[in-house]
Scaffold this active site. Structure first.
Site, PDB file in Angstrom:
ATOM      1  N   GLY A  13       0.829  -1.216   0.000  1.00  0.00           N
ATOM      2  CA  GLY A  13       0.000   0.000   0.000  1.00  0.00           C
ATOM      3  C   GLY A  13       0.855   1.254   0.000  1.00  0.00           C
ATOM      4  O   GLY A  13       0.533   2.250   0.640  1.00  0.00           O
ATOM      5  N   ALA A  14       1.946   1.209  -0.788  1.00  0.00           N
ATOM      6  CA  ALA A  14       2.896   2.331  -0.791  1.00  0.00           C
ATOM      7  C   ALA A  14       2.505   3.419  -1.792  1.00  0.00           C
ATOM      8  O   ALA A  14       3.195   4.432  -1.894  1.00  0.00           O
ATOM      9  CB  ALA A  14       4.300   1.817  -1.101  1.00  0.00           C
ATOM     10  N   GLY A  17      -1.199   7.674   0.890  1.00  0.00           N
ATOM     11  CA  GLY A  17      -1.431   7.824   2.321  1.00  0.00           C
ATOM     12  C   GLY A  17      -0.318   7.363   3.239  1.00  0.00           C
ATOM     13  O   GLY A  17       0.843   7.777   3.124  1.00  0.00           O
ATOM     14  N   ASP A  63      -1.599  -6.979  -6.718  1.00  0.00           N
ATOM     15  CA  ASP A  63      -2.831  -6.991  -5.925  1.00  0.00           C
ATOM     16  C   ASP A  63      -2.602  -7.990  -4.783  1.00  0.00           C
ATOM     17  O   ASP A  63      -2.445  -9.190  -5.039  1.00  0.00           O
ATOM     18  CB  ASP A  63      -3.991  -7.428  -6.822  1.00  0.00           C
ATOM     19  CG  ASP A  63      -5.314  -7.461  -6.073  1.00  0.00           C
ATOM     20  OD1 ASP A  63      -5.309  -7.442  -4.824  1.00  0.00           O
ATOM     21  OD2 ASP A  63      -6.348  -7.516  -6.754  1.00  0.00           O
ATOM     22  N   TYR A 156     -15.583  -3.828   8.356  1.00  0.00           N
ATOM     23  CA  TYR A 156     -14.266  -3.163   8.394  1.00  0.00           C
ATOM     24  C   TYR A 156     -13.666  -3.305   9.791  1.00  0.00           C
ATOM     25  O   TYR A 156     -12.489  -3.669   9.940  1.00  0.00           O
ATOM     26  CB  TYR A 156     -14.367  -1.679   7.997  1.00  0.00           C
ATOM     27  CG  TYR A 156     -13.018  -0.992   8.140  1.00  0.00           C
ATOM     28  CD1 TYR A 156     -11.988  -1.258   7.242  1.00  0.00           C
ATOM     29  CD2 TYR A 156     -12.766  -0.118   9.207  1.00  0.00           C
ATOM     30  CE1 TYR A 156     -10.731  -0.673   7.401  1.00  0.00           C
ATOM     31  CE2 TYR A 156     -11.509   0.465   9.361  1.00  0.00           C
ATOM     32  CZ  TYR A 156     -10.500   0.195   8.456  1.00  0.00           C
ATOM     33  OH  TYR A 156      -9.248   0.766   8.613  1.00  0.00           O
ATOM     34  N   PRO A 186      -3.946   3.342  14.304  1.00  0.00           N
ATOM     35  CA  PRO A 186      -4.279   4.766  14.328  1.00  0.00           C
ATOM     36  C   PRO A 186      -5.793   5.011  14.353  1.00  0.00           C
ATOM     37  O   PRO A 186      -6.591   4.193  13.897  1.00  0.00           O
ATOM     38  CB  PRO A 186      -3.709   5.299  13.007  1.00  0.00           C
ATOM     39  CG  PRO A 186      -3.072   4.140  12.312  1.00  0.00           C
ATOM     40  CD  PRO A 186      -3.583   2.899  12.942  1.00  0.00           C
ATOM     41  N   VAL A 189      -6.924   9.383  10.151  1.00  0.00           N
ATOM     42  CA  VAL A 189      -5.763   9.895   9.410  1.00  0.00           C
ATOM     43  C   VAL A 189      -6.297  10.391   8.072  1.00  0.00           C
ATOM     44  O   VAL A 189      -6.991   9.628   7.373  1.00  0.00           O
ATOM     45  CB  VAL A 189      -4.727   8.783   9.118  1.00  0.00           C
ATOM     46  CG1 VAL A 189      -3.433   9.380   8.587  1.00  0.00           C
ATOM     47  CG2 VAL A 189      -4.478   7.900  10.338  1.00  0.00           C
ATOM     48  N   THR A 191      -6.262  10.690   4.479  1.00  0.00           N
ATOM     49  CA  THR A 191      -5.603  10.048   3.327  1.00  0.00           C
ATOM     50  C   THR A 191      -6.693   9.852   2.266  1.00  0.00           C
ATOM     51  O   THR A 191      -7.756  10.467   2.355  1.00  0.00           O
ATOM     52  CB  THR A 191      -5.056   8.652   3.730  1.00  0.00           C
ATOM     53  OG1 THR A 191      -6.182   7.833   4.103  1.00  0.00           O
ATOM     54  CG2 THR A 191      -4.082   8.720   4.899  1.00  0.00           C
ATOM     55  N   GLU A 192      -6.471   8.927   1.353  1.00  0.00           N
ATOM     56  CA  GLU A 192      -7.535   8.609   0.382  1.00  0.00           C
ATOM     57  C   GLU A 192      -8.538   7.605   0.958  1.00  0.00           C
ATOM     58  O   GLU A 192      -9.471   7.180   0.270  1.00  0.00           O
ATOM     59  CB  GLU A 192      -6.905   8.045  -0.898  1.00  0.00           C
ATOM     60  CG  GLU A 192      -6.100   9.093  -1.639  1.00  0.00           C
ATOM     61  CD  GLU A 192      -5.365   8.547  -2.855  1.00  0.00           C
ATOM     62  OE1 GLU A 192      -5.654   7.413  -3.287  1.00  0.00           O
ATOM     63  OE2 GLU A 192      -4.495   9.264  -3.370  1.00  0.00           O
TER      64      GLU A 192
HETATM   65  P1  NDP Z   1      -5.162   4.995   1.292  1.00  0.00           P
HETATM   66  O1  NDP Z   1      -6.431   4.675   0.585  1.00  0.00           O
HETATM   67  O2  NDP Z   1      -4.600   6.366   1.146  1.00  0.00           O
HETATM   68  O3  NDP Z   1      -4.046   3.911   0.929  1.00  0.00           O
HETATM   69  C1  NDP Z   1      -4.343   2.555   0.861  1.00  0.00           C
HETATM   70  C2  NDP Z   1      -3.205   1.832   0.161  1.00  0.00           C
HETATM   71  O4  NDP Z   1      -3.505   0.425   0.119  1.00  0.00           O
HETATM   72  C3  NDP Z   1      -3.004   2.302  -1.254  1.00  0.00           C
HETATM   73  O5  NDP Z   1      -1.624   2.417  -1.511  1.00  0.00           O
HETATM   74  C4  NDP Z   1      -3.595   1.175  -2.088  1.00  0.00           C
HETATM   75  O6  NDP Z   1      -2.897   1.063  -3.322  1.00  0.00           O
HETATM   76  C5  NDP Z   1      -3.292  -0.030  -1.205  1.00  0.00           C
HETATM   77  N1  NDP Z   1      -4.141  -1.169  -1.520  1.00  0.00           N
HETATM   78  C6  NDP Z   1      -5.476  -1.280  -1.360  1.00  0.00           C
HETATM   79  N2  NDP Z   1      -5.905  -2.455  -1.827  1.00  0.00           N
HETATM   80  C7  NDP Z   1      -4.808  -3.109  -2.307  1.00  0.00           C
HETATM   81  C8  NDP Z   1      -4.603  -4.364  -2.932  1.00  0.00           C
HETATM   82  N3  NDP Z   1      -5.627  -5.212  -3.173  1.00  0.00           N
HETATM   83  N4  NDP Z   1      -3.351  -4.722  -3.291  1.00  0.00           N
HETATM   84  C9  NDP Z   1      -2.321  -3.882  -3.061  1.00  0.00           C
HETATM   85  N5  NDP Z   1      -2.451  -2.674  -2.471  1.00  0.00           N
HETATM   86  C10 NDP Z   1      -3.683  -2.300  -2.103  1.00  0.00           C
HETATM   87  O7  NDP Z   1      -5.464   4.690   2.844  1.00  0.00           O
HETATM   88  P2  NDP Z   1      -4.534   4.770   4.152  1.00  0.00           P
HETATM   89  O8  NDP Z   1      -3.165   5.176   3.820  1.00  0.00           O
HETATM   90  O9  NDP Z   1      -5.298   5.554   5.139  1.00  0.00           O
HETATM   91  O10 NDP Z   1      -4.598   3.248   4.596  1.00  0.00           O
HETATM   92  C11 NDP Z   1      -3.448   2.469   4.884  1.00  0.00           C
HETATM   93  C12 NDP Z   1      -3.782   1.491   6.009  1.00  0.00           C
HETATM   94  O11 NDP Z   1      -4.047   2.212   7.201  1.00  0.00           O
HETATM   95  C13 NDP Z   1      -5.023   0.626   5.750  1.00  0.00           C
HETATM   96  O12 NDP Z   1      -4.744  -0.678   6.197  1.00  0.00           O
HETATM   97  C14 NDP Z   1      -6.092   1.288   6.613  1.00  0.00           C
HETATM   98  O13 NDP Z   1      -7.074   0.362   7.001  1.00  0.00           O
HETATM   99  C15 NDP Z   1      -5.252   1.729   7.792  1.00  0.00           C
HETATM  100  N6  NDP Z   1      -5.823   2.794   8.604  1.00  0.00           N
HETATM  101  C16 NDP Z   1      -6.221   3.984   8.051  1.00  0.00           C
HETATM  102  C17 NDP Z   1      -6.753   4.985   8.853  1.00  0.00           C
HETATM  103  C18 NDP Z   1      -7.266   6.262   8.308  1.00  0.00           C
HETATM  104  O14 NDP Z   1      -8.027   6.974   9.015  1.00  0.00           O
HETATM  105  N7  NDP Z   1      -6.894   6.670   7.093  1.00  0.00           N
HETATM  106  C19 NDP Z   1      -6.846   4.794  10.308  1.00  0.00           C
HETATM  107  C20 NDP Z   1      -6.438   3.509  10.777  1.00  0.00           C
HETATM  108  C21 NDP Z   1      -5.914   2.564   9.950  1.00  0.00           C
HETATM  109  P3  NDP Z   1      -3.543   0.731  -4.760  1.00  0.00           P
HETATM  110  O15 NDP Z   1      -4.939   1.275  -4.760  1.00  0.00           O
HETATM  111  O16 NDP Z   1      -2.606   1.430  -5.711  1.00  0.00           O
HETATM  112  O17 NDP Z   1      -3.472  -0.745  -4.862  1.00  0.00           O
HETATM  113  C1  8X3 Z   2      -9.712   3.893   9.840  1.00  0.00           C
HETATM  114  C2  8X3 Z   2     -10.248   4.764  10.924  1.00  0.00           C
HETATM  115  O1  8X3 Z   2     -12.374   5.348  12.189  1.00  0.00           O
HETATM  116  O2  8X3 Z   2     -12.374   5.668   9.766  1.00  0.00           O
HETATM  117  O3  8X3 Z   2      -9.363   2.654  10.327  1.00  0.00           O
HETATM  118  O4  8X3 Z   2     -12.463   3.431  10.720  1.00  0.00           O
HETATM  119  S1  8X3 Z   2     -11.947   4.774  10.883  1.00  0.00           S
END
Ligand code: NDP
Ligand code: 8X3
Length: 256
Positions: A13-14, A17, A63, A156, A186, A189, A191-192
């Site tokens: 997921g690089a 976000g 994926d 989720y 967390p 946050v 992000t997308e």
């Molecule tokens: P983003 O949507 O900004 O990033 C998610 C990343 O995951 C993207 O790089 C996406 O890349 C990748 N991804 C999703 N599905 C796949 C797949 N099938 N294969 C490979 N890569 C995948 O979200 P965040 O940065 O916020 O999320 C990162 C992590 O943090 C997640 O696990 C999320 O649950 C967790 N999190 C987020 C919070 C928030 O409030 N934002 C809070 C707590 C936890 P691509 O689409 O290019 O494949």
């Molecule tokens: C992402 C944070 O509160 O939107 O894990 O589910 S929340």
């Protein structure tokens, strides 16, 4: 502080976000990076930026839900990249916000396949090498949602509770080896994440963070970096971090 200079760090997921921010902080500290996500062009853009710090970036457009592709990509890593020192299981997503009895099978499958099964595939394929080499660290991205369920968050939240439990189980199973396991959980946050949850409904996504100061991806990356750079006898098992404006999955201080 333990140096991570020249260590091989695989980040899922690089392309966005939190994962992107984790890539930046590790690149600045001299790590070698394997970047995983589906959107190759986003990984290429990030690699161009990171080349200011390091030429050692390997892209793995993938994926994480596709088990045979994951297996083939990891077993065919070039020799110079095959000894992963640090695995950061960050790829994840939410889809929809629906009552369980009205939810979509497809949304559930996508969340379970990505957040649980994808994490398991990467872990199963990479951790044996860590055990054989007597070194390694796995960091999983959980969430406040894994500690406290919120209405309509059902599946989720369940996937993030699973990430906590899997992290705990992995640590138990690795006891007696030097391989460390951390779960970083967390709260909000920006992000997308919410755009993905609401399938591009930007207005609805913005409302999630309205009137409060959310965490930034860099705030979370700092915590991941802290966990990984502790001395080798220290295992940070779990970190729960929230914005100052948040006090649980459902408790926010919205102002302004
Ligand atoms: P983003 O949507 O900004 O990033 C998610 C990343 O995951 C993207 O790089 C996406 O890349 C990748 N991804 C999703 N599905 C796949 C797949 N099938 N294969 C490979 N890569 C995948 O979200 P965040 O940065 O916020 O999320 C990162 C992590 O943090 C997640 O696990 C999320 O649950 C967790 N999190 C987020 C919070 C928030 O409030 N934002 C809070 C707590 C936890 P691509 O689409 O290019 O494949
Ligand atoms: C992402 C944070 O509160 O939107 O894990 O589910 S929340």
């Amino acid at each position: 502080m333990m140096s991570i200079q020249d260590q091989i760090v695989l980040i899922t997921g690089a392309s966005s976000g939190i994962g992107e921010a984790i890539a930046r902080i590790f690149a600045a500290a001299g790590a070698k990076l394997i970047l995983v996500a589906r959107r190759q062009e986003r990984l290429e853009q990030l690699a161009d930026e990171l080349h200011k710090f390091t030429s050692a970036v390997h892209l793995l457009p993938l994926d994480v839900c596709d088990r045979s592709s994951v297996e083939s990509a990891l077993t065919n890593l070039p020799d110079a990249w095959s000894s992963v020192d640090i695995l950061i299981n960050n790829a994840g997503l939410s889809r929809g916000l629906d009552k369980l009895h009205e939810g979509s099978f497809q949304d559930w499958e996508e969340m379970i396949d990505t957040n649980i099964k994808g994490l398991l595939y990467l872990t199963r394929l990479i951790v044996p090498g860590m055990v054989n080499r007597d070194r390694g660290h796995v960091v999983n991205l959980g969430s406040t949602a894994g500690h406290q369920t919120y209405p309509n968050g059902n599946v989720y939240c369940a996937t993030k509770a699973a990430v906590r439990v899997i992290s705990e189980g992995l640590k138990q199973d690795l006891l007696g080896t030097p391989v460390r396991v951390s779960c970083v959980d967390p709260g909000l946050v920006e992000t997308e994440f919410s755009q993905v949850r609401f399938r591009g409904d930007t207005e609805r996504a913005k409302q999630v963070y309205q009137g409060l100061t959310p965490l930034t991806p860099a705030d979370v990356a700092d915590v991941v970096f802290f966990c990984v750079t502790r001395p080798l006898h220290v295992n940070i098992s779990e970190v729960l971090l929230m914005p100052t404006d948040q006090a649980g999955s459902m408790l926010f201080n919205r102002h302004g």
